[in-house]
Design a protein around this motif. Structure first.
Motif, PDB file in Angstrom:
ATOM      1  N   ARG A  31      17.995  30.793  28.458  1.00  0.00           N
ATOM      2  CA  ARG A  31      18.056  29.436  28.998  1.00  0.00           C
ATOM      3  C   ARG A  31      17.228  28.532  28.090  1.00  0.00           C
ATOM      4  NH1 ARG A  31      17.264  29.710  35.479  1.00  0.00           N
ATOM      5  NH2 ARG A  31      19.292  30.620  35.908  1.00  0.00           N
ATOM      6  N   THR A  32      17.762  27.362  27.836  1.00  0.00           N
ATOM      7  CA  THR A  32      17.012  26.397  27.038  1.00  0.00           C
ATOM      8  C   THR A  32      16.892  25.117  27.832  1.00  0.00           C
ATOM      9  OG1 THR A  32      19.041  25.644  25.972  1.00  0.00           O
ATOM     10  CG2 THR A  32      17.763  27.304  24.807  1.00  0.00           C
ATOM     11  N   ARG A  33      15.869  24.382  27.550  1.00  0.00           N
ATOM     12  CA  ARG A  33      15.691  23.086  28.197  1.00  0.00           C
ATOM     13  C   ARG A  33      15.185  22.105  27.148  1.00  0.00           C
ATOM     14  NH1 ARG A  33      10.085  22.352  30.052  1.00  0.00           N
ATOM     15  NH2 ARG A  33       8.953  24.200  29.440  1.00  0.00           N
ATOM     16  N   LEU A  34      15.454  20.844  27.379  1.00  0.00           N
ATOM     17  CA  LEU A  34      14.991  19.812  26.456  1.00  0.00           C
ATOM     18  C   LEU A  34      13.530  19.517  26.731  1.00  0.00           C
ATOM     19  CD1 LEU A  34      17.969  17.335  26.406  1.00  0.00           C
ATOM     20  CD2 LEU A  34      17.290  18.886  24.618  1.00  0.00           C
ATOM     21  N   VAL A  35      12.755  19.512  25.679  1.00  0.00           N
ATOM     22  CA  VAL A  35      11.332  19.226  25.780  1.00  0.00           C
ATOM     23  C   VAL A  35      11.080  18.008  24.910  1.00  0.00           C
ATOM     24  CG1 VAL A  35       9.020  20.106  25.338  1.00  0.00           C
ATOM     25  CG2 VAL A  35      10.812  21.657  26.109  1.00  0.00           C
ATOM     26  N   PRO A  36      10.408  16.983  25.421  1.00  0.00           N
ATOM     27  CA  PRO A  36      10.188  15.788  24.593  1.00  0.00           C
ATOM     28  C   PRO A  36       9.288  16.106  23.405  1.00  0.00           C
ATOM     29  CG  PRO A  36       8.971  15.637  26.643  1.00  0.00           C
ATOM     30  CD  PRO A  36       9.820  16.862  26.743  1.00  0.00           C
ATOM     31  N   ASN A  37       9.505  15.356  22.334  1.00  0.00           N
ATOM     32  CA  ASN A  37       8.676  15.515  21.144  1.00  0.00           C
ATOM     33  C   ASN A  37       7.231  15.179  21.480  1.00  0.00           C
ATOM     34  OD1 ASN A  37      10.785  16.206  19.441  1.00  0.00           O
ATOM     35  ND2 ASN A  37      11.215  14.082  18.938  1.00  0.00           N
ATOM     36  N   PRO A  38       6.304  15.938  20.907  1.00  0.00           N
ATOM     37  CA  PRO A  38       4.902  15.591  21.155  1.00  0.00           C
ATOM     38  C   PRO A  38       4.545  14.308  20.416  1.00  0.00           C
ATOM     39  CG  PRO A  38       5.046  17.340  19.545  1.00  0.00           C
ATOM     40  CD  PRO A  38       6.444  17.095  20.057  1.00  0.00           C
ATOM     41  N   PRO A  39       3.648  13.527  20.947  1.00  0.00           N
ATOM     42  CA  PRO A  39       3.253  12.311  20.212  1.00  0.00           C
ATOM     43  C   PRO A  39       2.518  12.703  18.939  1.00  0.00           C
ATOM     44  CG  PRO A  39       1.829  12.650  22.104  1.00  0.00           C
ATOM     45  CD  PRO A  39       2.919  13.687  22.189  1.00  0.00           C
ATOM     46  N   PHE A  40       2.723  11.929  17.883  1.00  0.00           N
ATOM     47  CA  PHE A  40       2.107  12.224  16.596  1.00  0.00           C
ATOM     48  C   PHE A  40       0.736  11.565  16.543  1.00  0.00           C
ATOM     49  CE2 PHE A  40       6.578  12.863  15.801  1.00  0.00           C
ATOM     50  CZ  PHE A  40       6.544  14.114  15.204  1.00  0.00           C
ATOM     51  N   GLN A  41      -0.243  12.248  17.077  1.00  0.00           N
ATOM     52  CA  GLN A  41      -1.610  11.753  17.104  1.00  0.00           C
ATOM     53  C   GLN A  41      -2.417  12.273  15.912  1.00  0.00           C
ATOM     54  OE1 GLN A  41      -2.933   9.700  19.434  1.00  0.00           O
ATOM     55  NE2 GLN A  41      -1.014   9.522  20.555  1.00  0.00           N
ATOM     56  N   GLU A  42      -1.847  13.219  15.147  1.00  0.00           N
ATOM     57  CA  GLU A  42      -2.612  13.820  14.062  1.00  0.00           C
ATOM     58  C   GLU A  42      -2.896  12.836  12.940  1.00  0.00           C
ATOM     59  OE1 GLU A  42       0.603  15.306  14.629  1.00  0.00           O
ATOM     60  OE2 GLU A  42      -0.139  16.529  16.255  1.00  0.00           O
ATOM     61  N   PHE A  43      -1.972  11.910  12.696  1.00  0.00           N
ATOM     62  CA  PHE A  43      -2.106  10.978  11.588  1.00  0.00           C
ATOM     63  C   PHE A  43      -2.383   9.584  12.124  1.00  0.00           C
ATOM     64  CE2 PHE A  43       0.952  14.261  10.252  1.00  0.00           C
ATOM     65  CZ  PHE A  43       0.217  14.800   9.213  1.00  0.00           C
ATOM     66  N   PRO A  44      -3.406   8.921  11.611  1.00  0.00           N
ATOM     67  CA  PRO A  44      -3.642   7.545  12.056  1.00  0.00           C
ATOM     68  C   PRO A  44      -2.545   6.619  11.529  1.00  0.00           C
ATOM     69  CG  PRO A  44      -5.127   8.113  10.280  1.00  0.00           C
ATOM     70  CD  PRO A  44      -4.374   9.377  10.639  1.00  0.00           C
ATOM     71  N   ALA A  45      -2.331   5.542  12.242  1.00  0.00           N
ATOM     72  CA  ALA A  45      -1.303   4.582  11.832  1.00  0.00           C
ATOM     73  C   ALA A  45      -1.707   3.930  10.505  1.00  0.00           C
ATOM     74  CB  ALA A  45      -1.131   3.512  12.892  1.00  0.00           C
ATOM     75  N   MET A  46      -0.721   3.720   9.648  1.00  0.00           N
ATOM     76  CA  MET A  46      -0.994   3.070   8.362  1.00  0.00           C
ATOM     77  C   MET A  46      -1.210   1.584   8.616  1.00  0.00           C
ATOM     78  SD  MET A  46       1.423   2.742   5.027  1.00  0.00           S
ATOM     79  CE  MET A  46       1.013   4.221   4.187  1.00  0.00           C
ATOM     80  N   ARG A  47      -2.322   1.092   8.168  1.00  0.00           N
ATOM     81  CA  ARG A  47      -2.613  -0.324   8.344  1.00  0.00           C
ATOM     82  C   ARG A  47      -2.268  -1.073   7.067  1.00  0.00           C
ATOM     83  NH1 ARG A  47      -6.221  -2.096  12.579  1.00  0.00           N
ATOM     84  NH2 ARG A  47      -6.390  -0.360  14.012  1.00  0.00           N
ATOM     85  N   LEU A  48      -1.403  -2.049   7.214  1.00  0.00           N
ATOM     86  CA  LEU A  48      -1.027  -2.883   6.081  1.00  0.00           C
ATOM     87  C   LEU A  48      -1.779  -4.196   6.183  1.00  0.00           C
ATOM     88  CD1 LEU A  48       2.820  -2.281   6.085  1.00  0.00           C
ATOM     89  CD2 LEU A  48       1.087  -1.110   4.747  1.00  0.00           C
ATOM     90  N   THR A  49      -2.217  -4.693   5.045  1.00  0.00           N
ATOM     91  CA  THR A  49      -2.953  -5.952   5.027  1.00  0.00           C
ATOM     92  C   THR A  49      -2.202  -6.937   4.137  1.00  0.00           C
ATOM     93  OG1 THR A  49      -4.269  -5.214   3.152  1.00  0.00           O
ATOM     94  CG2 THR A  49      -5.182  -4.820   5.338  1.00  0.00           C
TER      95      THR A  49
ATOM     96  N   LEU B 263       2.352  -6.385  -6.056  1.00  0.00           N
ATOM     97  CA  LEU B 263       2.413  -6.894  -4.689  1.00  0.00           C
ATOM     98  C   LEU B 263       2.244  -5.762  -3.672  1.00  0.00           C
ATOM     99  CD1 LEU B 263       2.786  -9.498  -3.093  1.00  0.00           C
ATOM    100  CD2 LEU B 263       5.231  -9.022  -3.067  1.00  0.00           C
ATOM    101  N   ALA B 264       2.858  -4.613  -3.918  1.00  0.00           N
ATOM    102  CA  ALA B 264       2.724  -3.469  -3.001  1.00  0.00           C
ATOM    103  C   ALA B 264       1.287  -2.974  -2.956  1.00  0.00           C
ATOM    104  CB  ALA B 264       3.673  -2.352  -3.426  1.00  0.00           C
ATOM    105  N   ALA B 265       0.609  -2.964  -4.095  1.00  0.00           N
ATOM    106  CA  ALA B 265      -0.799  -2.544  -4.107  1.00  0.00           C
ATOM    107  C   ALA B 265      -1.645  -3.500  -3.286  1.00  0.00           C
ATOM    108  CB  ALA B 265      -1.313  -2.473  -5.539  1.00  0.00           C
ATOM    109  N   GLY B 266      -1.334  -4.774  -3.354  1.00  0.00           N
ATOM    110  CA  GLY B 266      -2.064  -5.750  -2.549  1.00  0.00           C
ATOM    111  C   GLY B 266      -1.849  -5.572  -1.059  1.00  0.00           C
ATOM    112  N   VAL B 267      -0.687  -5.075  -0.679  1.00  0.00           N
ATOM    113  CA  VAL B 267      -0.396  -4.850   0.738  1.00  0.00           C
ATOM    114  C   VAL B 267      -1.000  -3.530   1.218  1.00  0.00           C
ATOM    115  CG1 VAL B 267       1.485  -4.390   2.372  1.00  0.00           C
ATOM    116  CG2 VAL B 267       1.689  -6.262   0.749  1.00  0.00           C
ATOM    117  N   LEU B 268      -0.934  -2.499   0.399  1.00  0.00           N
ATOM    118  CA  LEU B 268      -1.355  -1.176   0.832  1.00  0.00           C
ATOM    119  C   LEU B 268      -2.869  -0.978   0.800  1.00  0.00           C
ATOM    120  CD1 LEU B 268       1.374   1.013  -0.890  1.00  0.00           C
ATOM    121  CD2 LEU B 268       1.167   0.459   1.536  1.00  0.00           C
ATOM    122  N   PHE B 269      -3.546  -1.590  -0.154  1.00  0.00           N
ATOM    123  CA  PHE B 269      -4.981  -1.365  -0.294  1.00  0.00           C
ATOM    124  C   PHE B 269      -5.754  -2.590   0.174  1.00  0.00           C
ATOM    125  CE2 PHE B 269      -2.963   1.142  -3.719  1.00  0.00           C
ATOM    126  CZ  PHE B 269      -3.250   2.396  -3.207  1.00  0.00           C
ATOM    127  N   LYS B 270      -6.693  -2.346   1.061  1.00  0.00           N
ATOM    128  CA  LYS B 270      -7.479  -3.445   1.610  1.00  0.00           C
ATOM    129  C   LYS B 270      -8.477  -3.942   0.554  1.00  0.00           C
ATOM    130  CE  LYS B 270     -10.226  -4.585   5.622  1.00  0.00           C
ATOM    131  NZ  LYS B 270     -10.780  -4.114   6.879  1.00  0.00           N
TER     132      LYS B 270
END
Length: 88
Positions: free
Chosen positions: A17-35, A79-86
């Motif tokens: 028997r199988t059942r659907l199990v929701p994906n676990p939340p991805f708490q291992e990686f912090p959110a990428m902050r763009l500036t 431009l990408a470096a300016g956005v990715l690196f604070k």
């Protein structure tokens, strides 16, 4: 969603028997902050872009010997470096 076996012993015939199990939340990686890039980084990127595009419009500029594609890529990377690196 993933399929996961339910607990318990294997039933006769080997069907599980199988059942659907929701994906676990991805708490291992912090959110990428763009500036937002600083105004100076934006102006440098814009200047490289304009210098690369103006000869395509027929405006004569001193030749640096760098292909237009490479200059456009450089403007995007700046431009990408300016956005990715604070602080850049």
């Amino acid at each position: 969603m993933w399929l996961r076996r339910s607990g318990g012993p294997d039933p006769p015939g080997g069907h599980h028997r199988t059942r659907l199990v929701p994906n676990p939340p991805f708490q291992e990686f912090p959110a990428m902050r763009l500036t937002p890039p600083s105004f100076l980084v934006f102006l440098i990127s814009l200047a490289i872009f304009v210098y690369a595009v103006l000869p395509l419009a027929g405006v004569a500029l001193p030749v640096l010997g760098i292909p237009t594609l490479y200059m456009l890529i450089a403007a995007y990377v700046v431009l990408a470096a300016g956005v990715l690196f604070k602080g850049i």
